[in-house]
Scaffold this active site. Structure first.
Site, PDB file in Angstrom:
ATOM      1  N   HIS A 208       0.791  -1.228   0.000  1.00 45.94           N
ATOM      2  CA  HIS A 208       0.000   0.000   0.000  1.00 45.94           C
ATOM      3  C   HIS A 208       0.822   1.278   0.000  1.00 45.94           C
ATOM      4  O   HIS A 208       0.273   2.373   0.011  1.00 45.94           O
ATOM      5  CB  HIS A 208      -0.987   0.019   1.176  1.00 45.94           C
ATOM      6  CG  HIS A 208      -0.314   0.180   2.519  1.00 45.94           C
ATOM      7  ND1 HIS A 208       0.186  -0.871   3.227  1.00 45.94           N
ATOM      8  CD2 HIS A 208      -0.064   1.277   3.266  1.00 45.94           C
ATOM      9  CE1 HIS A 208       0.717  -0.432   4.363  1.00 45.94           C
ATOM     10  NE2 HIS A 208       0.581   0.863   4.415  1.00 45.94           N
TER      11      HIS A 208
HETATM   12  C1  UD1 Z   1      -2.384   5.502   5.663  1.00 40.99           C
HETATM   13  C2  UD1 Z   1      -1.093   6.070   6.222  1.00 40.99           C
HETATM   14  C3  UD1 Z   1       0.026   5.041   6.088  1.00 40.99           C
HETATM   15  C4  UD1 Z   1      -0.391   3.724   6.727  1.00 40.99           C
HETATM   16  C5  UD1 Z   1      -1.715   3.257   6.168  1.00 40.99           C
HETATM   17  C6  UD1 Z   1      -2.164   2.050   6.935  1.00 40.99           C
HETATM   18  C7  UD1 Z   1      -0.753   8.494   5.976  1.00 40.99           C
HETATM   19  C8  UD1 Z   1      -0.053   9.541   5.218  1.00 40.99           C
HETATM   20  N1  UD1 Z   1      -0.664   7.249   5.471  1.00 40.99           N
HETATM   21  O1  UD1 Z   1      -2.193   5.275   4.277  1.00 40.99           O
HETATM   22  O2  UD1 Z   1       1.187   5.502   6.743  1.00 40.99           O
HETATM   23  O3  UD1 Z   1       0.610   2.776   6.459  1.00 40.99           O
HETATM   24  O4  UD1 Z   1      -2.694   4.296   6.336  1.00 40.99           O
HETATM   25  O5  UD1 Z   1      -3.110   1.309   6.264  1.00 40.99           O
HETATM   26  O6  UD1 Z   1      -1.355   8.761   6.987  1.00 40.99           O
HETATM   27  N2  UD1 Z   1      -9.652   4.732   1.744  1.00 40.99           N
HETATM   28  C9  UD1 Z   1     -10.811   4.010   1.721  1.00 40.99           C
HETATM   29  N3  UD1 Z   1     -11.356   3.643   2.927  1.00 40.99           N
HETATM   30  C10 UD1 Z   1     -10.818   4.005   4.121  1.00 40.99           C
HETATM   31  C11 UD1 Z   1      -9.652   4.758   4.116  1.00 40.99           C
HETATM   32  C12 UD1 Z   1      -9.069   5.119   2.923  1.00 40.99           C
HETATM   33  O7  UD1 Z   1     -11.332   3.660   0.672  1.00 40.99           O
HETATM   34  O8  UD1 Z   1     -11.391   3.637   5.164  1.00 40.99           O
HETATM   35  C13 UD1 Z   1      -9.027   5.101   0.452  1.00 40.99           C
HETATM   36  C14 UD1 Z   1      -9.367   6.520   0.025  1.00 40.99           C
HETATM   37  O9  UD1 Z   1      -9.498   6.534  -1.351  1.00 40.99           O
HETATM   38  C15 UD1 Z   1      -8.134   7.290   0.422  1.00 40.99           C
HETATM   39  C16 UD1 Z   1      -7.017   6.260   0.236  1.00 40.99           C
HETATM   40  O10 UD1 Z   1      -7.607   5.015   0.586  1.00 40.99           O
HETATM   41  O11 UD1 Z   1      -7.933   8.441  -0.346  1.00 40.99           O
HETATM   42  C17 UD1 Z   1      -5.801   6.519   1.088  1.00 40.99           C
HETATM   43  O12 UD1 Z   1      -6.163   6.622   2.480  1.00 40.99           O
HETATM   44  P1  UD1 Z   1      -5.221   7.462   3.492  1.00 40.99           P
HETATM   45  O13 UD1 Z   1      -5.712   7.286   4.868  1.00 40.99           O
HETATM   46  O14 UD1 Z   1      -5.054   8.850   2.988  1.00 40.99           O
HETATM   47  O15 UD1 Z   1      -3.810   6.794   3.302  1.00 40.99           O
HETATM   48  P2  UD1 Z   1      -3.423   5.251   3.307  1.00 40.99           P
HETATM   49  O16 UD1 Z   1      -2.868   4.918   1.979  1.00 40.99           O
HETATM   50  O17 UD1 Z   1      -4.543   4.454   3.848  1.00 40.99           O
HETATM   51  N1  UDP Z   2      -3.536  -6.041   8.864  1.00 41.97           N
HETATM   52  C1  UDP Z   2      -4.858  -6.519   8.954  1.00 41.97           C
HETATM   53  N2  UDP Z   2      -5.485  -6.917   7.798  1.00 41.97           N
HETATM   54  C2  UDP Z   2      -4.873  -6.859   6.587  1.00 41.97           C
HETATM   55  C3  UDP Z   2      -3.550  -6.368   6.501  1.00 41.97           C
HETATM   56  C4  UDP Z   2      -2.911  -5.952   7.673  1.00 41.97           C
HETATM   57  O1  UDP Z   2      -5.422  -6.584  10.043  1.00 41.97           O
HETATM   58  O2  UDP Z   2      -5.496  -7.245   5.583  1.00 41.97           O
HETATM   59  C5  UDP Z   2      -2.865  -5.590  10.104  1.00 41.97           C
HETATM   60  C6  UDP Z   2      -1.510  -6.189  10.372  1.00 41.97           C
HETATM   61  O3  UDP Z   2      -1.625  -7.398  11.081  1.00 41.97           O
HETATM   62  C7  UDP Z   2      -0.861  -5.095  11.217  1.00 41.97           C
HETATM   63  C8  UDP Z   2      -1.448  -3.813  10.672  1.00 41.97           C
HETATM   64  O4  UDP Z   2      -2.614  -4.205   9.938  1.00 41.97           O
HETATM   65  O5  UDP Z   2      -1.258  -5.239  12.582  1.00 41.97           O
HETATM   66  C9  UDP Z   2      -0.484  -3.110   9.761  1.00 41.97           C
HETATM   67  O6  UDP Z   2      -1.129  -2.008   9.210  1.00 41.97           O
HETATM   68  P1  UDP Z   2      -0.823  -1.433   7.770  1.00 41.97           P
HETATM   69  O7  UDP Z   2      -0.037  -2.394   6.973  1.00 41.97           O
HETATM   70  O8  UDP Z   2      -2.113  -0.956   7.218  1.00 41.97           O
HETATM   71  O9  UDP Z   2       0.004  -0.111   8.086  1.00 41.97           O
HETATM   72  P2  UDP Z   2       1.547   0.178   8.387  1.00 41.97           P
HETATM   73  O10 UDP Z   2       1.977  -0.702   9.489  1.00 41.97           O
HETATM   74  O11 UDP Z   2       2.299  -0.004   7.116  1.00 41.97           O
HETATM   75  O12 UDP Z   2       1.551   1.629   8.762  1.00 41.97           O
END
Ligand code: UD1
Ligand code: UDP
Length: 367
Positions: A208
């Site tokens: 991601h």
């Molecule tokens: C965010 C964090 C990242 C973290 C990740 C965990 C920032 C800058 N990034 O990235 O560090 O590793 O979360 O998963 O804070 N969206 C949905 N449903 C949701 C949330 C998001 O569809 O519930 C979609 C939206 O289109 C949104 C995109 O995902 O624009 C990105 O979501 P966002 O929270 O901005 O960043 P992540 O890529 O999720």
């Molecule tokens: N995780 C989850 N379901 C998934 C993928 C990840 O519950 O399909 C959990 C994983 O076990 C860990 C956390 O999400 O506890 C990691 O979050 P993510 O990868 O979204 O963010 P990051 O750690 O990169 O910020």
């Protein structure tokens, strides 16, 4: 109004980190109300509700409903809502976790209102300023008063940046507390059977990071390589909404991938994901938390990035940085399957008691 502490969560990885800390503080509050504040950064059933359910975490006390947007849109919406809350509640401390936009937004608001900030998972550095998370970590740590760190490298980074050692409490890894609490329930879950995979007979992949998924050519390359591996070793691939949106935009068909050995799914619940992570032959990821959990579980992890803010997973654990070129993945996976993965050990203080130590540090700070 009673004295309170605001504990901020916003995105999926925050929930696993904050749960052990707030549980401990709710059990022994030390004269403060400990309120869980959800910014609303993540809101989908798969990224939010199902994780709260699996962690057994009660609904947040306050929900700011901020939602998605560009960095500036999202950060500013969280700041506006959180500023009001801070003015209303006059908290004695704001606790933020990790490195997401919610972490940055709320620490800036708190610091400007002269409310001290405690940062759970302080001090991690990738050295890569192109990552939004690196900016969030560094700004948050400039504003932090109480640094709750997971590992010695984090302490060293903070000391190098001039942080007063008296403000650093090395508490260990709270995300691993959640793993320790939930892994036995996860092991008796049904995810393996649902995907029709056997322990050590499959790989697990998550992607991601913007650097991997936001460029269509790079994303196409990554899924092509995963499909090639999938032809020999089934791969469970829970797709993050950011990645799903980018795949759709790049006309990459999830159905076509499913026919090429990839078990594509929505993001999984925490327990399902933990069961698969624990049983996988190898995990391929760009997630921060997954690098740590695989080290705690002793499962080989190949991190598809050029750097990591979690070097201890490499020096002590089972993680290997394979770089950003996906072409190396098939050979790396083959090496793991041939028994060449690092065995690793679990780092000190990744023992399921970090939440307790963090709660002690917070109670002592407040008193
Ligand atoms: C965010 C964090 C990242 C973290 C990740 C965990 C920032 C800058 N990034 O990235 O560090 O590793 O979360 O998963 O804070 N969206 C949905 N449903 C949701 C949330 C998001 O569809 O519930 C979609 C939206 O289109 C949104 C995109 O995902 O624009 C990105 O979501 P966002 O929270 O901005 O960043 P992540 O890529 O999720
Ligand atoms: N995780 C989850 N379901 C998934 C993928 C990840 O519950 O399909 C959990 C994983 O076990 C860990 C956390 O999400 O506890 C990691 O979050 P993510 O990868 O979204 O963010 P990051 O750690 O990169 O910020």
């Amino acid at each position: 109004m009673s004295k309170c502490v605001l504990h901020v969560v916003g995105a999926r990885p925050n929930f696993m980190k904050m749960a052990p800390l707030v549980r401990n503080l709710w059990a022994s509050p030390g004269g403060y109300d400990h309120l869980l504040v959800h910014t609303g950064q993540h809101y989908d059933e798969h990224l939010n509700d199902s994780i709260f359910r699996d962690l057994g975490l009660k609904a947040p006390d306050i929900h700011l409903g901020s939602g998605s947007g560009t960095h500036a849109e999202q950060t500013s919406r969280i700041m506006l809502a959180f500023e009001k809350l801070v003015a209303e509640r006059a908290p004695s401390l704001v606790v933020v976790a990790g490195d997401v936009n919610s972490t940055l937004a709320c620490s800036v608001v708190a610091a400007k209102a002269n409310v001290p900030v405690a940062h759970l998972e302080a001090g991690l550095r990738s050295g890569d300023w192109t990552m939004p998370e690196e900016i969030n970590r560094i700004v948050t740590d400039r504003l932090t008063r109480l640094y709750l760190t997971p590992s010695p490298d984090a302490d060293e980074n903070l000391l190098r940046e001039g942080v007063d050692p008296a403000r650093i409490a090395r508490v260990g890894n709270c995300m691993i507390d959640s793993l320790v609490t939930h892994v036995s329930a996860a092991r008796s879950g049904g995810a393996l059977a649902r995907f029709g995979v056997e322990p050590r007979g499959f790989a697990l992949a998550t992607l991601h990071r913007p650097s991997n998924v936001d460029d269509p050519a790079r994303l196409q390359k990554l899924v092509d390589v995963l499909s090639n591996i999938g032809a020999r070793l089934p791969i469970v691939f829970p797709v993050h909404p950011r990645t799903r949106a980018r795949m759709q935009a790049a006309s990459i068909s999830l159905e076509a991938l499913a026919q090429r050995g990839l078990f594509v799914s929505e993001p999984l619940g925490y327990l399902d994901f933990l069961q698969l992570e624990d049983a996988a032959a190898v995990v391929m990821t760009d997630s921060g938390g997954v690098q740590e959990e695989t080290t705690a579980l002793g499962v080989p992890c190949l991190t598809v990035r050029d750097n990591t803010e979690r070097p201890i997973t490499i020096t002590d654990g089972t993680n290997k940085l394979v770089g950003s070129n996906p072409d190396v993945l098939p050979a790396e996976v083959a090496a793991v399957l041939a028994g060449q993965a690092r065995r690793g050990k679990v780092p000190d203080l990744w023992d399921g008691k970090a939440g307790q130590r963090a709660a002690d540090a917070i109670r002592s700070f407040l008193s």
